[in-house]
Design an enzyme around this catalytic site. Structure first.
Site, PDB file in Angstrom:
ATOM      1  N   ARG A 272       0.848  -1.201   0.000  1.00 35.80           N
ATOM      2  CA  ARG A 272       0.000   0.000   0.000  1.00 35.80           C
ATOM      3  C   ARG A 272       0.880   1.245   0.000  1.00 35.80           C
ATOM      4  NH1 ARG A 272      -5.358  -0.785   0.950  1.00 35.80           N
ATOM      5  NH2 ARG A 272      -5.620   1.213   1.997  1.00 35.80           N
ATOM      6  N   HIS A 443      -5.177 -24.284  32.440  1.00 35.97           N
ATOM      7  CA  HIS A 443      -5.236 -25.521  31.671  1.00 35.97           C
ATOM      8  C   HIS A 443      -6.692 -25.866  31.364  1.00 35.97           C
ATOM      9  CE1 HIS A 443      -4.148 -29.532  30.365  1.00 35.97           C
ATOM     10  NE2 HIS A 443      -5.117 -30.018  31.134  1.00 35.97           N
TER      11      HIS A 443
HETATM   12  P1  FAD Z   1      -7.021   4.726   7.103  1.00 34.09           P
HETATM   13  O1  FAD Z   1      -7.684   3.645   7.832  1.00 34.09           O
HETATM   14  O2  FAD Z   1      -6.672   4.494   5.671  1.00 34.09           O
HETATM   15  O3  FAD Z   1      -7.967   5.997   7.218  1.00 34.09           O
HETATM   16  C1  FAD Z   1      -7.682   7.195   6.570  1.00 34.09           C
HETATM   17  C2  FAD Z   1      -8.974   7.958   6.385  1.00 34.09           C
HETATM   18  O4  FAD Z   1      -8.676   9.258   5.911  1.00 34.09           O
HETATM   19  C3  FAD Z   1      -9.909   7.335   5.336  1.00 34.09           C
HETATM   20  O5  FAD Z   1     -11.177   7.100   5.909  1.00 34.09           O
HETATM   21  C4  FAD Z   1      -9.972   8.358   4.215  1.00 34.09           C
HETATM   22  O6  FAD Z   1     -11.241   8.421   3.594  1.00 34.09           O
HETATM   23  C5  FAD Z   1      -9.670   9.647   4.973  1.00 34.09           C
HETATM   24  N1  FAD Z   1      -9.077  10.699   4.145  1.00 34.09           N
HETATM   25  C6  FAD Z   1      -7.983  10.609   3.335  1.00 34.09           C
HETATM   26  N2  FAD Z   1      -7.713  11.808   2.779  1.00 34.09           N
HETATM   27  C7  FAD Z   1      -8.653  12.676   3.247  1.00 34.09           C
HETATM   28  C8  FAD Z   1      -8.907  14.056   3.051  1.00 34.09           C
HETATM   29  N3  FAD Z   1      -8.143  14.799   2.254  1.00 34.09           N
HETATM   30  N4  FAD Z   1      -9.978  14.600   3.678  1.00 34.09           N
HETATM   31  C9  FAD Z   1     -10.771  13.870   4.492  1.00 34.09           C
HETATM   32  N5  FAD Z   1     -10.560  12.559   4.728  1.00 34.09           N
HETATM   33  C10 FAD Z   1      -9.520  11.977   4.121  1.00 34.09           C
HETATM   34  N6  FAD Z   1      -4.224  -3.795   9.960  1.00 34.09           N
HETATM   35  C11 FAD Z   1      -4.219  -4.484  11.116  1.00 34.09           C
HETATM   36  O7  FAD Z   1      -3.676  -4.002  12.118  1.00 34.09           O
HETATM   37  N7  FAD Z   1      -4.822  -5.711  11.215  1.00 34.09           N
HETATM   38  C12 FAD Z   1      -5.439  -6.287  10.152  1.00 34.09           C
HETATM   39  O8  FAD Z   1      -5.984  -7.392  10.269  1.00 34.09           O
HETATM   40  C13 FAD Z   1      -5.461  -5.587   8.925  1.00 34.09           C
HETATM   41  N8  FAD Z   1      -6.071  -6.104   7.852  1.00 34.09           N
HETATM   42  C14 FAD Z   1      -6.129  -5.388   6.697  1.00 34.09           C
HETATM   43  C15 FAD Z   1      -6.760  -5.954   5.597  1.00 34.09           C
HETATM   44  C16 FAD Z   1      -6.832  -5.270   4.397  1.00 34.09           C
HETATM   45  C17 FAD Z   1      -7.549  -5.887   3.223  1.00 34.09           C
HETATM   46  C18 FAD Z   1      -6.250  -3.969   4.311  1.00 34.09           C
HETATM   47  C19 FAD Z   1      -6.341  -3.196   3.021  1.00 34.09           C
HETATM   48  C20 FAD Z   1      -5.598  -3.403   5.388  1.00 34.09           C
HETATM   49  C21 FAD Z   1      -5.527  -4.112   6.595  1.00 34.09           C
HETATM   50  N9  FAD Z   1      -4.872  -3.592   7.710  1.00 34.09           N
HETATM   51  C22 FAD Z   1      -4.828  -4.311   8.864  1.00 34.09           C
HETATM   52  C23 FAD Z   1      -4.210  -2.261   7.679  1.00 34.09           C
HETATM   53  C24 FAD Z   1      -5.104  -1.191   8.331  1.00 34.09           C
HETATM   54  O9  FAD Z   1      -6.340  -1.149   7.657  1.00 34.09           O
HETATM   55  C25 FAD Z   1      -4.410   0.152   8.267  1.00 34.09           C
HETATM   56  O10 FAD Z   1      -3.128   0.064   8.846  1.00 34.09           O
HETATM   57  C26 FAD Z   1      -5.206   1.209   9.019  1.00 34.09           C
HETATM   58  O11 FAD Z   1      -6.501   1.351   8.494  1.00 34.09           O
HETATM   59  C27 FAD Z   1      -4.480   2.560   8.950  1.00 34.09           C
HETATM   60  O12 FAD Z   1      -5.218   3.518   9.644  1.00 34.09           O
HETATM   61  P2  FAD Z   1      -5.082   5.074   9.274  1.00 34.09           P
HETATM   62  O13 FAD Z   1      -5.951   5.783  10.247  1.00 34.09           O
HETATM   63  O14 FAD Z   1      -3.679   5.444   9.152  1.00 34.09           O
HETATM   64  O15 FAD Z   1      -5.683   5.210   7.787  1.00 34.09           O
HETATM   65  P1  NAD Z   2       2.625  -6.884   1.820  1.00 32.52           P
HETATM   66  O1  NAD Z   2       3.771  -5.962   1.853  1.00 32.52           O
HETATM   67  O2  NAD Z   2       2.249  -7.620   3.037  1.00 32.52           O
HETATM   68  O3  NAD Z   2       2.886  -7.988   0.703  1.00 32.52           O
HETATM   69  C1  NAD Z   2       3.153  -7.664  -0.619  1.00 32.52           C
HETATM   70  C2  NAD Z   2       3.832  -8.865  -1.264  1.00 32.52           C
HETATM   71  O4  NAD Z   2       3.850  -8.653  -2.673  1.00 32.52           O
HETATM   72  C3  NAD Z   2       5.275  -9.054  -0.809  1.00 32.52           C
HETATM   73  O5  NAD Z   2       5.464 -10.376  -0.404  1.00 32.52           O
HETATM   74  C4  NAD Z   2       6.092  -8.683  -2.071  1.00 32.52           C
HETATM   75  O6  NAD Z   2       7.287  -9.421  -2.154  1.00 32.52           O
HETATM   76  C5  NAD Z   2       5.118  -9.053  -3.174  1.00 32.52           C
HETATM   77  N1  NAD Z   2       5.307  -8.338  -4.453  1.00 32.52           N
HETATM   78  C6  NAD Z   2       5.622  -7.035  -4.639  1.00 32.52           C
HETATM   79  N2  NAD Z   2       5.638  -6.743  -5.972  1.00 32.52           N
HETATM   80  C7  NAD Z   2       5.314  -7.891  -6.627  1.00 32.52           C
HETATM   81  C8  NAD Z   2       5.146  -8.240  -8.003  1.00 32.52           C
HETATM   82  N3  NAD Z   2       5.300  -7.343  -8.980  1.00 32.52           N
HETATM   83  N4  NAD Z   2       4.810  -9.526  -8.338  1.00 32.52           N
HETATM   84  C9  NAD Z   2       4.646 -10.441  -7.336  1.00 32.52           C
HETATM   85  N5  NAD Z   2       4.790 -10.167  -6.017  1.00 32.52           N
HETATM   86  C10 NAD Z   2       5.106  -8.910  -5.658  1.00 32.52           C
HETATM   87  O7  NAD Z   2       1.410  -6.015   1.241  1.00 32.52           O
HETATM   88  P2  NAD Z   2      -0.159  -6.325   1.163  1.00 32.52           P
HETATM   89  O8  NAD Z   2      -0.417  -7.774   1.311  1.00 32.52           O
HETATM   90  O9  NAD Z   2      -0.635  -5.614  -0.050  1.00 32.52           O
HETATM   91  O10 NAD Z   2      -0.714  -5.572   2.429  1.00 32.52           O
HETATM   92  C11 NAD Z   2      -0.513  -4.158   2.575  1.00 32.52           C
HETATM   93  C12 NAD Z   2      -0.352  -3.779   4.019  1.00 32.52           C
HETATM   94  O11 NAD Z   2      -1.622  -3.861   4.677  1.00 32.52           O
HETATM   95  C13 NAD Z   2       0.555  -4.721   4.802  1.00 32.52           C
HETATM   96  O12 NAD Z   2       1.899  -4.330   4.725  1.00 32.52           O
HETATM   97  C14 NAD Z   2       0.029  -4.592   6.193  1.00 32.52           C
HETATM   98  O13 NAD Z   2       0.676  -3.513   6.789  1.00 32.52           O
HETATM   99  C15 NAD Z   2      -1.447  -4.294   6.011  1.00 32.52           C
HETATM  100  N6  NAD Z   2      -2.245  -5.518   6.260  1.00 32.52           N
HETATM  101  C16 NAD Z   2      -2.177  -6.087   7.494  1.00 32.52           C
HETATM  102  C17 NAD Z   2      -2.906  -7.223   7.757  1.00 32.52           C
HETATM  103  C18 NAD Z   2      -2.834  -7.824   9.128  1.00 32.52           C
HETATM  104  O14 NAD Z   2      -2.349  -7.154  10.032  1.00 32.52           O
HETATM  105  N7  NAD Z   2      -3.303  -9.051   9.337  1.00 32.52           N
HETATM  106  C19 NAD Z   2      -3.697  -7.804   6.780  1.00 32.52           C
HETATM  107  C20 NAD Z   2      -3.738  -7.205   5.532  1.00 32.52           C
HETATM  108  C21 NAD Z   2      -3.008  -6.050   5.288  1.00 32.52           C
END
Ligand code: FAD
Ligand code: NAD
Length: 464
Positions: A272, A443
């Site tokens: 990301r 346990h």
């Molecule tokens: P965000 O959650 O991205 O929030 C930012 C907010 O800012 C958004 O609502 C956006 O609309 C708003 N915004 C942006 N620009 C503006 C603007 N100019 N004006 C007004 N509003 C604005 N993390 C975990 O810890 N555990 C997990 O299991 C996990 N699973 C994930 C699964 C997926 C599929 C993804 C994509 C991410 C996952 N993550 C997980 C990562 C987690 O979602 C992010 O680390 C977290 O949401 C970051 O929080 P944040 O507040 O920095 O930003």
């Molecule tokens: P990631 O960094 O976890 O994994 C990306 C993977 O893509 C890496 O293994 C990398 O080597 C591979 N990659 C990069 N370029 C490539 C290419 N051209 N072809 C093939 N493989 C390639 O990133 P993500 O899975 O997109 O997740 C994004 C972020 O969201 C994570 O870093 C994490 O911080 C957050 N996230 C967290 C959780 C959780 O906490 N359980 C779950 C989902 C997402």
């Protein structure tokens, strides 16, 4: 044109921003939060929560299908389970609605003013927001940038058509028959496994030599074993280079040469990128660390009175890091003495089985020059794991050889995510092996493996 003047302005109501605003409100700070989309951010609307809902539904379906096929039945008889993906997505959306509504309620309770619309910076302390009722100017003494992140797009595979990001993957109404996942990281493996359990034929294409490259091979082995058992094909050292001429297959280059993999849907999950440009942010000319906003140990940016928290500030991009930063910044704005002093940020990968890690991996501890003791206890010797059909995996403790100070704790196994609290607590409180070994662990629980791993590192495990 309407104008609001406040003490604290938070841009973005994801886990970083909304926690910061709630804490600031609790501390009596006059706070405004601006959100362009839905309160809750990526985490609640298209990230952590929706993905865990889908994973849970997929696990439940998979377990009942296995029983219907006479495997792992525990004596339970099940006939022909099936799934209505639309129904599952509707259930997931209901959870998201409840949580985002809850965030609004919490902000209101803390007397935070919520402004809906996209904020655009005029200068470091002033933003304009296009709201439904017209333009709103907001001026603040202190600003917190919590704008989060977006999925990385590959130039050769732009999003659109059959190429999707996690956001679209979490709202599919029909199951793709063939799903290719580009990127074997957190999202690729969590969602790839879920779709395989739901019934898709899944292939993972990972650029490095191992899926989940942030963890060591021992932790990842039980996960790769399960991927193979599930029939998920994994190509490592392989790169996605684009779509085939007909557009119905992914072209992959790797050690096996160039090949075309047919796909109905291609999920690109290669990381990301921070939302650190646009919305006038580039005009503020804040210092960067690569693409991220550079912050110090108080989340201060290079501009006085402007803070940044969460994904926009870099790795690890985890919701609990964003929340901890948000809480800290609110307290600093309220005049409290705070700085980032956390010893660890736990990480969990909700794969099958799950991986949890807090503190240092053995290789990281050694790279820092520590001589370490490593104790590992397998779930095959844990009664609770047996009763839950989850004997794959282990708990591992990494400690300084000279003082027994615990430097890292990891586990791989089913539902080990719930051990993360004990792991982080031990590291934050400076536990030694003797502290964990000397604590009574109830346990039968999986957490007994933590105590046993500590005893093993000291040379006297009891149950192995
Ligand atoms: P965000 O959650 O991205 O929030 C930012 C907010 O800012 C958004 O609502 C956006 O609309 C708003 N915004 C942006 N620009 C503006 C603007 N100019 N004006 C007004 N509003 C604005 N993390 C975990 O810890 N555990 C997990 O299991 C996990 N699973 C994930 C699964 C997926 C599929 C993804 C994509 C991410 C996952 N993550 C997980 C990562 C987690 O979602 C992010 O680390 C977290 O949401 C970051 O929080 P944040 O507040 O920095 O930003
Ligand atoms: P990631 O960094 O976890 O994994 C990306 C993977 O893509 C890496 O293994 C990398 O080597 C591979 N990659 C990069 N370029 C490539 C290419 N051209 N072809 C093939 N493989 C390639 O990133 P993500 O899975 O997109 O997740 C994004 C972020 O969201 C994570 O870093 C994490 O911080 C957050 N996230 C967290 C959780 C959780 O906490 N359980 C779950 C989902 C997402």
């Amino acid at each position: 044109m309407k104008e609001i003047v406040c003490k604290l302005l938070v841009i973005g109501a994801g886990p970083g921003g909304y926690v910061c605003a709630i804490r600031a409100g609790q501390l009596g700070i006059d706070t405004v939060i601006v959100e362009a989309s839905r309160p809750g951010g990526t985490c609640l609307t298209v990230g952590c929560i929706p993905s865990k809902a889908l994973i849970h539904a997929a696990e439940t379906l998979d377990a009942t299908r296995q029983m219907a096929n006479g495997k792992n039945t525990m004596g339970i008889r099940v006939e022909a389970p099936s799934i209505d993906l639309s129904g599952t997505i509707g259930w997931k959306d209901g959870i998201v609605d409840r949580l985002t509504g809850g965030v609004v309620g919490l902000l209101q309770k803390a007397r935070v003013k919520i402004v809906s619309g996209r904020a655009r910076f005029r200068d470091g302390k002033t933003v304009e927001v296009e709201t439904e009722t017209g333009q709103q100017i907001i001026r603040a003494e202190t600003v917190v940038i919590a704008t989060g992140s977006d999925p990385v797009e590959l130039a050769a595979l732009p999003f659109g058509g059959r190429v999707i990001s996690s956001t679209e993957a979490l709202s599919l109404r029909e199951l793709p028959s063939k799903l290719i996942v580009v990127g074997g990281g957190y999202i690729g493996l969590e969602l790839g496994t879920a779709f395989a359990k739901l019934g898709s034929e899944v292939t993972v294409v990972e650029a490095t030599e191992q899926v989940l490259p942030i963890y060591d091979a021992d932790l990842v082995k039980p996960v790769t074993r399960r991927l193979v058992e599930r029939g998920i094909k994994v190509f490592t050292n392989a790169k996605a280079v684009g779509l085939s001429d007909k557009g119905d297959a992914l072209v992959v280059e790797g050690s096996g040469g160039r090949q075309e993999l047919p796909a109905e849907q291609i999920l690109v999950a290669v990381g990301r990128r921070p939302r650190s440009v646009g919305s006038g942010l580039e005009d503020l000319d804040l210092d960067r660390s690569g693409p991220y906003l550079r912050i110090d140990d108080r989340c201060r940016t290079s501009m006085r009175g402007v803070y940044a928290i969460g994904d926009v500030t870099g790795e690890p991009m985890l919701a609990h890091r964003a929340m901890a930063q948000g809480e800290m910044v609110a307290e600093i704005v309220a005049g409290r003495k705070r700085a980032w002093d956390k010893r660890c940020i736990p990480s969990i990968c909700f794969t099958d089985p799950e991986i949890v890690s807090a503190g240092l991996l053995p290789r990281e501890a050694r790279a820092l020059g520590y001589e370490v003791k490593v104790g590992q206890f397998p779930f095959t010797a844990n009664g609770r794991a047996m009763t839950m059909q989850g004997e794959d995996g282990f708990v591992r403790v990494v400690a300084r050889a000279d003082t027994n100070l615990v430097l890292g704790l990891q586990a791989v196994g089913s539902v080990v995510s719930e051990l993360s609290a004990a792991f982080s607590m031990a590291i934050e409180m400076g536990a030694r092996l003797e502290d964990i070994g000397g604590t009574i662990h109830a346990h039968p629980t999986r957490s007994e493996a933590l105590q046993e791993a500590a005893l093993k590192a000291m040379g006297h495990a009891l149950h192995i």
